[in-house]
Design a protein around this motif. Structure first.
Motif, PDB file in Angstrom:
ATOM      1  N   THR A   1      65.001 -35.164  30.937  1.00  0.00           N
ATOM      2  CA  THR A   1      64.565 -36.635  30.788  1.00  0.00           C
ATOM      3  C   THR A   1      64.170 -36.632  29.251  1.00  0.00           C
ATOM      4  O   THR A   1      64.342 -37.340  27.864  1.00  0.00           O
ATOM      5  CB  THR A   1      64.144 -37.557  31.277  1.00  0.00           C
ATOM      6  OG1 THR A   1      62.135 -36.536  31.563  1.00  0.00           O
ATOM      7  CG2 THR A   1      64.326 -38.380  32.492  1.00  0.00           C
TER       8      THR A   1
ATOM      9  N   SER B   1      67.288 -30.155  42.716  1.00  0.00           N
ATOM     10  CA  SER B   1      68.264 -30.928  41.368  1.00  0.00           C
ATOM     11  C   SER B   1      66.699 -31.279  40.021  1.00  0.00           C
ATOM     12  O   SER B   1      65.798 -31.977  40.332  1.00  0.00           O
ATOM     13  CB  SER B   1      68.750 -31.305  41.301  1.00  0.00           C
ATOM     14  OG  SER B   1      69.055 -32.734  42.435  1.00  0.00           O
TER      15      SER B   1
ATOM     16  N   GLN C   1      63.865 -37.428  38.801  1.00  0.00           N
ATOM     17  CA  GLN C   1      65.382 -37.528  39.663  1.00  0.00           C
ATOM     18  C   GLN C   1      64.577 -35.862  39.665  1.00  0.00           C
ATOM     19  O   GLN C   1      65.934 -35.162  40.129  1.00  0.00           O
ATOM     20  CB  GLN C   1      66.504 -37.692  39.470  1.00  0.00           C
ATOM     21  CG  GLN C   1      66.388 -39.274  38.907  1.00  0.00           C
ATOM     22  CD  GLN C   1      67.846 -39.265  38.830  1.00  0.00           C
ATOM     23  OE1 GLN C   1      69.207 -39.287  39.372  1.00  0.00           O
ATOM     24  NE2 GLN C   1      67.901 -40.186  37.672  1.00  0.00           N
TER      25      GLN C   1
ATOM     26  N   LYS D   1      75.193 -30.507  33.801  1.00  0.00           N
ATOM     27  CA  LYS D   1      76.205 -32.374  33.732  1.00  0.00           C
ATOM     28  C   LYS D   1      75.375 -31.688  31.544  1.00  0.00           C
ATOM     29  O   LYS D   1      74.230 -31.740  31.652  1.00  0.00           O
ATOM     30  CB  LYS D   1      75.634 -33.173  34.261  1.00  0.00           C
ATOM     31  CG  LYS D   1      76.441 -34.305  33.905  1.00  0.00           C
ATOM     32  CD  LYS D   1      75.574 -36.231  34.495  1.00  0.00           C
ATOM     33  CE  LYS D   1      76.015 -35.978  36.040  1.00  0.00           C
ATOM     34  NZ  LYS D   1      75.855 -36.945  36.680  1.00  0.00           N
TER      35      LYS D   1
ATOM     36  N   SER E   1      71.786 -32.152  30.272  1.00  0.00           N
ATOM     37  CA  SER E   1      70.942 -33.323  30.793  1.00  0.00           C
ATOM     38  C   SER E   1      70.504 -33.370  32.339  1.00  0.00           C
ATOM     39  O   SER E   1      69.242 -34.254  32.564  1.00  0.00           O
ATOM     40  CB  SER E   1      71.469 -34.976  30.527  1.00  0.00           C
ATOM     41  OG  SER E   1      72.671 -35.073  31.032  1.00  0.00           O
ATOM     42  N   ASP E   2      71.223 -32.463  33.013  1.00  0.00           N
ATOM     43  CA  ASP E   2      71.407 -32.681  34.030  1.00  0.00           C
ATOM     44  C   ASP E   2      71.872 -31.001  35.192  1.00  0.00           C
ATOM     45  O   ASP E   2      72.496 -30.497  34.199  1.00  0.00           O
ATOM     46  CB  ASP E   2      71.821 -33.477  35.286  1.00  0.00           C
ATOM     47  CG  ASP E   2      71.545 -35.012  35.012  1.00  0.00           C
ATOM     48  OD1 ASP E   2      71.972 -35.264  34.171  1.00  0.00           O
ATOM     49  OD2 ASP E   2      70.978 -35.812  35.821  1.00  0.00           O
ATOM     50  N   GLN E   3      71.246 -30.796  36.266  1.00  0.00           N
ATOM     51  CA  GLN E   3      71.112 -29.682  36.462  1.00  0.00           C
ATOM     52  C   GLN E   3      71.014 -29.918  37.744  1.00  0.00           C
ATOM     53  O   GLN E   3      70.085 -29.856  38.277  1.00  0.00           O
ATOM     54  CB  GLN E   3      70.652 -27.893  36.170  1.00  0.00           C
ATOM     55  CG  GLN E   3      71.242 -26.877  36.258  1.00  0.00           C
ATOM     56  CD  GLN E   3      72.343 -27.000  36.429  1.00  0.00           C
ATOM     57  OE1 GLN E   3      72.595 -26.931  34.951  1.00  0.00           O
ATOM     58  NE2 GLN E   3      72.451 -26.054  37.226  1.00  0.00           N
ATOM     59  N   ARG E   4      72.330 -28.599  38.522  1.00  0.00           N
ATOM     60  CA  ARG E   4      71.373 -29.187  40.464  1.00  0.00           C
ATOM     61  C   ARG E   4      72.193 -27.402  41.110  1.00  0.00           C
ATOM     62  O   ARG E   4      73.109 -27.433  40.403  1.00  0.00           O
ATOM     63  CB  ARG E   4      72.585 -30.181  41.375  1.00  0.00           C
ATOM     64  CG  ARG E   4      72.687 -30.261  42.272  1.00  0.00           C
ATOM     65  CD  ARG E   4      73.419 -32.002  42.459  1.00  0.00           C
ATOM     66  NE  ARG E   4      73.767 -31.345  44.244  1.00  0.00           N
ATOM     67  CZ  ARG E   4      73.122 -32.393  44.984  1.00  0.00           C
ATOM     68  NH1 ARG E   4      72.001 -32.439  44.990  1.00  0.00           N
ATOM     69  NH2 ARG E   4      73.474 -31.984  46.133  1.00  0.00           N
TER      70      ARG E   4
ATOM     71  N   THR F   1      80.720 -33.028  33.511  1.00  0.00           N
ATOM     72  CA  THR F   1      79.991 -32.168  34.573  1.00  0.00           C
ATOM     73  C   THR F   1      81.171 -31.552  34.830  1.00  0.00           C
ATOM     74  O   THR F   1      81.978 -30.602  34.919  1.00  0.00           O
ATOM     75  CB  THR F   1      80.313 -33.026  35.706  1.00  0.00           C
ATOM     76  OG1 THR F   1      78.877 -33.941  35.265  1.00  0.00           O
ATOM     77  CG2 THR F   1      79.342 -31.874  37.322  1.00  0.00           C
TER      78      THR F   1
ATOM     79  N   ARG G   1      66.849 -33.412  36.098  1.00  0.00           N
ATOM     80  CA  ARG G   1      66.923 -34.270  34.896  1.00  0.00           C
ATOM     81  C   ARG G   1      66.340 -33.931  34.125  1.00  0.00           C
ATOM     82  O   ARG G   1      64.789 -34.164  34.534  1.00  0.00           O
ATOM     83  CB  ARG G   1      67.621 -36.014  35.211  1.00  0.00           C
ATOM     84  CG  ARG G   1      67.403 -36.409  33.978  1.00  0.00           C
ATOM     85  CD  ARG G   1      68.007 -37.714  34.086  1.00  0.00           C
ATOM     86  NE  ARG G   1      69.336 -37.845  35.095  1.00  0.00           N
ATOM     87  CZ  ARG G   1      70.435 -38.838  34.920  1.00  0.00           C
ATOM     88  NH1 ARG G   1      70.319 -40.278  34.987  1.00  0.00           N
ATOM     89  NH2 ARG G   1      71.572 -38.613  35.865  1.00  0.00           N
TER      90      ARG G   1
END
Lengths: 147, 140
Positions: B87, B83, B132, A140, A87-90, A122, B85
């Motif tokens: 979606t 970074s 984001q 994440k 869902s998220d990557q940083r 995470t 998200r």
């Protein structure tokens, strides 16, 4: 049936080193369709002050994902691998990834928490070369609850 | 770097990009990244988990979005943070054409330490696929 929250804070042993080559950088850049000469042309990279061609910003995932995938199947985590959605990557970069880097991934479980009927986990991966940080990546994942 | 940091303004838009995502691209990305999850290659598997069709790797979408920044700035290593998200998935039909994603970027912050925050957008078929999405670029 949820994930094991006692694993939060757990740090997995360092991965085996991943040797960065000009070929791997070029193949990754080609696969994302990015023709910036810094990924292919040694002379161009040198003219910008780099030691060698440099890796694209999302290249570290090619190094960290295979390491993390092993942990997604770790019975101690009790994560349902077939229901994972990224869902998220940083990324936070300390220095560019260059040819000759022997990248070692140090993975830790940073967070596990419920999210509606799902769970969210995470993973933090510190990517090091010669014991010095090169980039930190956070992935994440949402583990979708059983219907 | 040809961009003059002193001349940048908050709200300024970066040149956008429109990129095709085909099944061949997904196979190439799977091989280069090691992400061989069949939902990115096999429509039978994709449909069996409730997806409308094969979808792009979120990381391929992320990898392409940052080009808005790196094409603009020239040296990709000036990106110090990035970074996103994921979606919505980018659905890639097997029709030789695939999907089209429009990427854009806008300066949202200019900091005293000579860093600039850029907010990125990625839209496929009128739907935002990355949320984001932010990059920080450091100027010398």
């Amino acid at each position: 049936m949820g994930m094991n929250h006692d694993m939060v804070g757990f740090v997995y042993p360092d991965s085996k080193p991943y040797l960065v080559t000009a070929e791997k950088i070029a193949a990754f850049a080609q696969a994302i369709g990015d023709d910036n000469p810094i990924y292919f042309d040694q002379d161009f990279a040198t003219s910008l002050g780099h030691k060698s061609v440099c890796a694209p910003p999302t290249f570290p995932i090619a190094v960290t994902l295979t390491v993390m995938e092993e942990y997604f199947n770790d019975p101690a985590l009790n994560m349902n691998y077939s229901r994972i959605v990224h869902s998220d990557q940083r990324f936070e970069y300390t220095r560019p990834i260059e040819v000759g880097d022997e990248l070692v991934v140090r993975t830790s479980v940073e967070e596990i928490r419920p999210l509606g009927g799902n769970e969210m986990a995470t993973f933090r991966t510190d990517v090091l070369s010669n014991d010095k940080l090169v980039v930190t990546a956070w992935s994440k994942l949402v583990v979708r609850g059983e219907e | 770097m040809s961009i003059d940091f002193e001349q940048l303004n908050v709200g300024e838009e970066l040149p956008g990009l429109e990129l095709q995502f085909t099944r061949a691209d997904l196979i190439a990305y799977a091989n280069a990244s090691g992400d061989q999850n069949p939902i990115h290659q096999d429509e039978i598997v994709a449909k069996s988990v409730g997806l409308p069709d094969v979808i792009s790797h979120g990381m391929l979408t992320m990898g392409r979005a940052i080009r808005v920044v790196t094409d603009w700035v020239g040296d990709p290593t000036s990106v110090v943070e990035y970074s996103v998200r994921m979606t919505r998935p980018v659905v890639v039909p097997d029709d030789g054409k695939g999907a089209t994603v429009k990427f854009g970027g806008k300066i949202t912050q200019i900091n005293a330490n000579r860093t600039v925050q850029i907010e990125l957008s990625a839209v496929c078929d009128g739907t935002t696929v990355l949320g984001q999405a932010k990059a920080i670029v450091a100027f010398k």
